[in-house]
Scaffold this motif. Structure first.
Motif, mmCIF file in Angstrom:
data_model
loop_
_atom_site.group_PDB
_atom_site.id
_atom_site.type_symbol
_atom_site.label_atom_id
_atom_site.label_comp_id
_atom_site.label_asym_id
_atom_site.label_seq_id
_atom_site.Cartn_x
_atom_site.Cartn_y
_atom_site.Cartn_z
ATOM 1 N N VAL A 148 -7.811 -12.460 -5.984
ATOM 2 C CA VAL A 148 -6.561 -13.175 -6.293
ATOM 3 C C VAL A 148 -5.918 -12.664 -7.577
ATOM 4 C CG1 VAL A 148 -7.173 -15.271 -5.017
ATOM 5 C CG2 VAL A 148 -7.741 -15.104 -7.452
ATOM 6 N N THR A 149 -6.651 -11.914 -8.381
ATOM 7 C CA THR A 149 -6.060 -11.341 -9.602
ATOM 8 C C THR A 149 -5.720 -9.861 -9.440
ATOM 9 O OG1 THR A 149 -8.267 -10.971 -10.501
ATOM 10 C CG2 THR A 149 -7.130 -12.996 -11.176
ATOM 11 N N THR A 150 -6.250 -9.213 -8.417
ATOM 12 C CA THR A 150 -5.926 -7.805 -8.154
ATOM 13 C C THR A 150 -5.655 -7.629 -6.655
ATOM 14 O OG1 THR A 150 -8.272 -7.266 -7.922
ATOM 15 C CG2 THR A 150 -7.264 -6.876 -10.090
ATOM 16 N N ARG A 151 -4.518 -8.104 -6.227
ATOM 17 C CA ARG A 151 -4.130 -7.980 -4.817
ATOM 18 C C ARG A 151 -3.680 -6.551 -4.541
ATOM 19 N NH1 ARG A 151 -2.425 -13.411 -6.189
ATOM 20 N NH2 ARG A 151 -3.324 -14.893 -4.720
ATOM 21 N N LYS A 152 -3.796 -6.155 -3.262
ATOM 22 C CA LYS A 152 -3.461 -4.780 -2.901
ATOM 23 C C LYS A 152 -2.749 -4.738 -1.556
ATOM 24 C CE LYS A 152 -7.594 -3.301 -5.287
ATOM 25 N NZ LYS A 152 -8.896 -2.668 -5.195
ATOM 26 N N MET A 153 -1.672 -3.967 -1.500
ATOM 27 C CA MET A 153 -1.029 -3.661 -0.233
ATOM 28 C C MET A 153 -1.641 -2.359 0.258
ATOM 29 S SD MET A 153 2.987 -4.548 -0.850
ATOM 30 C CE MET A 153 3.107 -4.257 -2.612
ATOM 31 N N VAL A 154 -1.666 -2.186 1.562
ATOM 32 C CA VAL A 154 -2.294 -0.996 2.125
ATOM 33 C C VAL A 154 -1.323 -0.187 2.979
ATOM 34 C CG1 VAL A 154 -4.615 -1.987 2.135
ATOM 35 C CG2 VAL A 154 -3.182 -2.240 4.135
ATOM 36 N N ASN A 155 -1.583 1.100 2.984
ATOM 37 C CA ASN A 155 -0.909 2.059 3.870
ATOM 38 C C ASN A 155 -2.009 3.011 4.294
ATOM 39 O OD1 ASN A 155 0.417 4.162 5.063
ATOM 40 N ND2 ASN A 155 1.816 4.554 3.365
ATOM 41 N N GLY A 156 -2.643 2.716 5.433
ATOM 42 C CA GLY A 156 -3.815 3.506 5.825
ATOM 43 C C GLY A 156 -4.934 3.276 4.833
ATOM 44 N N ALA A 157 -5.401 4.361 4.206
ATOM 45 C CA ALA A 157 -6.457 4.251 3.198
ATOM 46 C C ALA A 157 -5.883 4.125 1.789
ATOM 47 C CB ALA A 157 -7.372 5.469 3.284
ATOM 48 N N ASN A 158 -4.556 4.153 1.653
ATOM 49 C CA ASN A 158 -3.895 4.095 0.345
ATOM 50 C C ASN A 158 -3.629 2.652 -0.062
ATOM 51 O OD1 ASN A 158 -3.588 7.018 0.233
ATOM 52 N ND2 ASN A 158 -2.141 6.695 1.910
ATOM 53 N N LEU A 159 -3.717 2.400 -1.357
ATOM 54 C CA LEU A 159 -3.547 1.049 -1.895
ATOM 55 C C LEU A 159 -2.465 1.011 -2.961
ATOM 56 C CD1 LEU A 159 -7.334 0.170 -2.327
ATOM 57 C CD2 LEU A 159 -5.826 -0.524 -0.455
ATOM 58 N N LEU A 160 -1.706 -0.087 -2.995
ATOM 59 C CA LEU A 160 -0.693 -0.331 -4.023
ATOM 60 C C LEU A 160 -0.956 -1.721 -4.573
ATOM 61 C CD1 LEU A 160 1.918 0.508 -5.535
ATOM 62 C CD2 LEU A 160 3.200 -0.516 -3.613
ATOM 63 N N ALA A 161 -1.332 -1.783 -5.854
ATOM 64 C CA ALA A 161 -1.677 -3.065 -6.475
ATOM 65 C C ALA A 161 -0.424 -3.892 -6.777
ATOM 66 C CB ALA A 161 -2.456 -2.819 -7.759
ATOM 67 N N TYR A 162 -0.579 -5.185 -6.677
ATOM 68 C CA TYR A 162 0.496 -6.115 -7.021
ATOM 69 C C TYR A 162 -0.127 -7.445 -7.425
ATOM 70 C CZ TYR A 162 -0.100 -8.566 -2.565
ATOM 71 O OH TYR A 162 -0.606 -9.300 -1.524
ATOM 72 N N ALA A 163 0.684 -8.329 -7.964
ATOM 73 C CA ALA A 163 0.193 -9.638 -8.398
ATOM 74 C C ALA A 163 1.182 -10.724 -7.982
ATOM 75 C CB ALA A 163 0.009 -9.640 -9.914
ATOM 76 N N LEU A 164 0.653 -11.942 -7.825
ATOM 77 C CA LEU A 164 1.482 -13.109 -7.486
ATOM 78 C C LEU A 164 1.289 -14.173 -8.558
ATOM 79 C CD1 LEU A 164 0.757 -13.341 -3.650
ATOM 80 C CD2 LEU A 164 2.731 -12.284 -4.799
ATOM 81 N N TYR A 165 2.414 -14.758 -8.957
ATOM 82 C CA TYR A 165 2.414 -15.726 -10.054
ATOM 83 C C TYR A 165 3.126 -17.008 -9.635
ATOM 84 C CZ TYR A 165 1.431 -11.445 -12.656
ATOM 85 O OH TYR A 165 0.891 -10.262 -13.090
ATOM 86 N N SER A 166 2.798 -18.062 -10.367
ATOM 87 C CA SER A 166 3.429 -19.357 -10.091
ATOM 88 C C SER A 166 4.561 -19.683 -11.060
ATOM 89 C CB SER A 166 2.383 -20.477 -10.136
ATOM 90 O OG SER A 166 1.754 -20.527 -11.410
ATOM 91 N N ASP A 167 4.817 -18.797 -12.024
ATOM 92 C CA ASP A 167 5.889 -19.051 -12.998
ATOM 93 C C ASP A 167 6.824 -17.845 -13.082
ATOM 94 O OD1 ASP A 167 3.756 -17.563 -14.258
ATOM 95 O OD2 ASP A 167 4.796 -17.884 -16.158
ATOM 96 N N SER A 168 8.054 -18.112 -13.459
ATOM 97 C CA SER A 168 9.075 -17.053 -13.498
ATOM 98 C C SER A 168 8.781 -16.002 -14.569
ATOM 99 C CB SER A 168 10.461 -17.653 -13.737
ATOM 100 O OG SER A 168 10.493 -18.334 -14.969
#
Length: 168
Positions: free
Chosen positions: A95-115
């Motif tokens: 939940v602190t290091t989320r990742k989107m995937v494209n095959g075996a490739n990863l792109l890190a992103y984060a989700l927050y509850s405040d602006s």
């Protein structure tokens, strides 16, 4: 005398017929009634519904990229709730290091509850979830996303699936 008697009988007969006619006139109906009462009951059970929209970051060029989406929460009036977001579907994501995937490739992103994007949105109730109280109408919660700068990953389309869970 016979004539007189006959007149008496005629008068008497007419009177008797008149009385009978009055007696045969239908009397107004007299309806009888009875009443009762009964109870009507229901038990309202605390209920919540949740739905979400896509968080589309758009084109990432290695520069920090922010995006938002919304969740809609509808809970029965006065029902307390907490909304959590899981780690997603990528192997090794948290939940602190989320990742989107494209095959075996990863792109890190984060989700927050405040602006300000300082409060991580996780899925541990009373720790990193978003609390609220239902009012019987849809309530909108904003999810703030961020892809950090300087991720030079393989070009292509990246995706992840987040599960939002409401606890009530």
């Amino acid at each position: 005398m016979f004539t007189l008697q006959r007149k008496k009988n005629t008068i008497l007969g007419a009177g008797l017929l008149g009385a009978l006619a009055v007696g045969l006139t239908p009397a107004p109906a007299s309806a009888a009634t009875a009443t009762t009462t009964f109870q009507v009951t229901a038990t309202v059970v605390a209920t919540c519904l949740i739905s979400g929209n896509t968080l589309a970051f758009g084109n990432y060029t290695g520069v920090q990229l922010d995006g938002t989406t919304t969740l809609s929460v509808t809970c029965t009036n006065t029902t307390p709730y907490n909304v959590g977001l899981n780690a997603g579907t990528a192997t090794g994501a948290t939940v602190t290091t989320r990742k989107m995937v494209n095959g075996a490739n990863l792109l890190a992103y984060a989700l927050y509850s405040d602006s300000g994007r300082t409060t991580n949105w996780g899925n541990t109730v009373s720790t990193d979830t978003v609390p609220g109280t239902g009012n019987g109408s849809a309530q909108t919660l904003t999810v703030y996303g961020r892809i950090a700068a300087a991720q030079y990953v393989t070009p292509g389309s990246y995706a992840d699936t987040i599960t939002a869970t409401i606890t009530y």
